[in-house]
Design an enzyme around this catalytic site. Structure first.
Site, mmCIF file in Angstrom:
data_model
loop_
_atom_site.group_PDB
_atom_site.id
_atom_site.type_symbol
_atom_site.label_atom_id
_atom_site.label_comp_id
_atom_site.label_asym_id
_atom_site.label_seq_id
_atom_site.Cartn_x
_atom_site.Cartn_y
_atom_site.Cartn_z
ATOM 1 N N TYR A 18 0.836 -1.200 0.000
ATOM 2 C CA TYR A 18 0.000 0.000 0.000
ATOM 3 C C TYR A 18 0.875 1.256 0.000
ATOM 4 O O TYR A 18 0.660 2.183 -0.783
ATOM 5 C CB TYR A 18 -0.940 -0.025 1.213
ATOM 6 C CG TYR A 18 -1.652 1.271 1.438
ATOM 7 C CD1 TYR A 18 -2.661 1.694 0.573
ATOM 8 C CD2 TYR A 18 -1.316 2.097 2.508
ATOM 9 C CE1 TYR A 18 -3.312 2.900 0.766
ATOM 10 C CE2 TYR A 18 -1.964 3.294 2.711
ATOM 11 C CZ TYR A 18 -2.955 3.695 1.840
ATOM 12 O OH TYR A 18 -3.593 4.898 2.031
ATOM 13 N N GLU A 40 -11.528 5.631 4.840
ATOM 14 C CA GLU A 40 -11.045 6.496 5.928
ATOM 15 C C GLU A 40 -12.130 6.709 6.980
ATOM 16 O O GLU A 40 -11.834 6.737 8.170
ATOM 17 C CB GLU A 40 -10.579 7.850 5.387
ATOM 18 C CG GLU A 40 -9.353 7.796 4.501
ATOM 19 C CD GLU A 40 -8.063 7.408 5.200
ATOM 20 O OE1 GLU A 40 -8.036 7.312 6.444
ATOM 21 O OE2 GLU A 40 -7.076 7.200 4.489
ATOM 22 N N TRP A 48 -5.214 1.690 10.486
ATOM 23 C CA TRP A 48 -5.344 1.596 9.030
ATOM 24 C C TRP A 48 -5.112 0.169 8.551
ATOM 25 O O TRP A 48 -5.742 -0.287 7.608
ATOM 26 C CB TRP A 48 -4.401 2.585 8.344
ATOM 27 C CG TRP A 48 -4.574 2.599 6.862
ATOM 28 C CD1 TRP A 48 -3.635 2.273 5.924
ATOM 29 C CD2 TRP A 48 -5.745 2.957 6.103
ATOM 30 N NE1 TRP A 48 -4.150 2.402 4.653
ATOM 31 C CE2 TRP A 48 -5.455 2.827 4.745
ATOM 32 C CE3 TRP A 48 -7.027 3.369 6.461
ATOM 33 C CZ2 TRP A 48 -6.379 3.070 3.732
ATOM 34 C CZ3 TRP A 48 -7.952 3.628 5.461
ATOM 35 C CH2 TRP A 48 -7.613 3.476 4.112
#
Length: 186
Positions: A18, A40, A48
């Site tokens: 990522y 988000e 995350w």
């Protein structure tokens, strides 16, 4: 030899991928911007990596992040999502995905694209913060404060300044790769 990366992404190969391929790369297309916005908002209060691990499940559950479909989800669809163990089953966040999709499309009507709207806050270009270390990376900025305030005024939920700053990082509105990170200037 492993390249030098920002310190936050060393925990897993998924995190590294990522970081190397997506994080901080400017995104101007509405579908991808919406995907990151939804991810988000679900991340609020969580890590995350939790969201990244469930990203494909979210993609399937939320019709490939098609905001036009999400905007008209029925109560039955919301209940189906609440039973889906592959995603974050928070009713407020699921409902916010629906209302945020609706608000997203209203912004498109007003500005032509959501990209036009959100990138106007940075004059259409990424802000390069040039942090030396992770300690130099802020959690919020006056710009994320302004975007958050405006989005809330337009009916968005779960879009506090910290969430919006993370979104800005994810979509390349800001470049917060640290000084010695190999992706800094790619």
């Amino acid at each position: 030899m492993e390249p030098i990366r920002c310190g936050w992404c060393s925990a897993s190969d998924l995190y590294k991928k990522y970081h190397d391929e997506e994080w901080g790369n400017p995104v101007y297309d509405d579908p991808t911007i919406f995907e990151f916005l939804i991810l988000e908002t679900f991340q609020a209060g969580l890590s995350w990596i939790t969201i990244l691990n469930k990203r494909e499940n979210f993609k399937t559950a939320f019709d490939n992040f098609d905001y036009k479909k999400i905007a008209i989800y029925s109560e039955d669809k919301i209940e189906e999502l609440m039973q889906n163990t592959g995603i974050i089953r928070n009713k407020l966040k699921i409902n916010s995905a629906v209302s945020n999709a609706q608000a997203f499309m209203k912004i498109q009507e007003e500005f032509g694209t959501f990209s036009e709207y959100i990138w106007k806050f940075t004059n259409g270009k990424p802000i390069d913060n040039k942090p030396k270390t992770l300690k130099d990376v802020p959690a919020t900025t006056p710009i994320s404060d302004a975007i958050s305030k405006d989005l809330k005024k337009r009916g968005f939920k779960f879009v506090g300044s910290t969430v919006i700053y993370a979104h800005m990082q994810a979509t390349g509105m800001v470049n917060d790769h640290v000084e010695d990170c190999w992706t800094r200037n790619k």
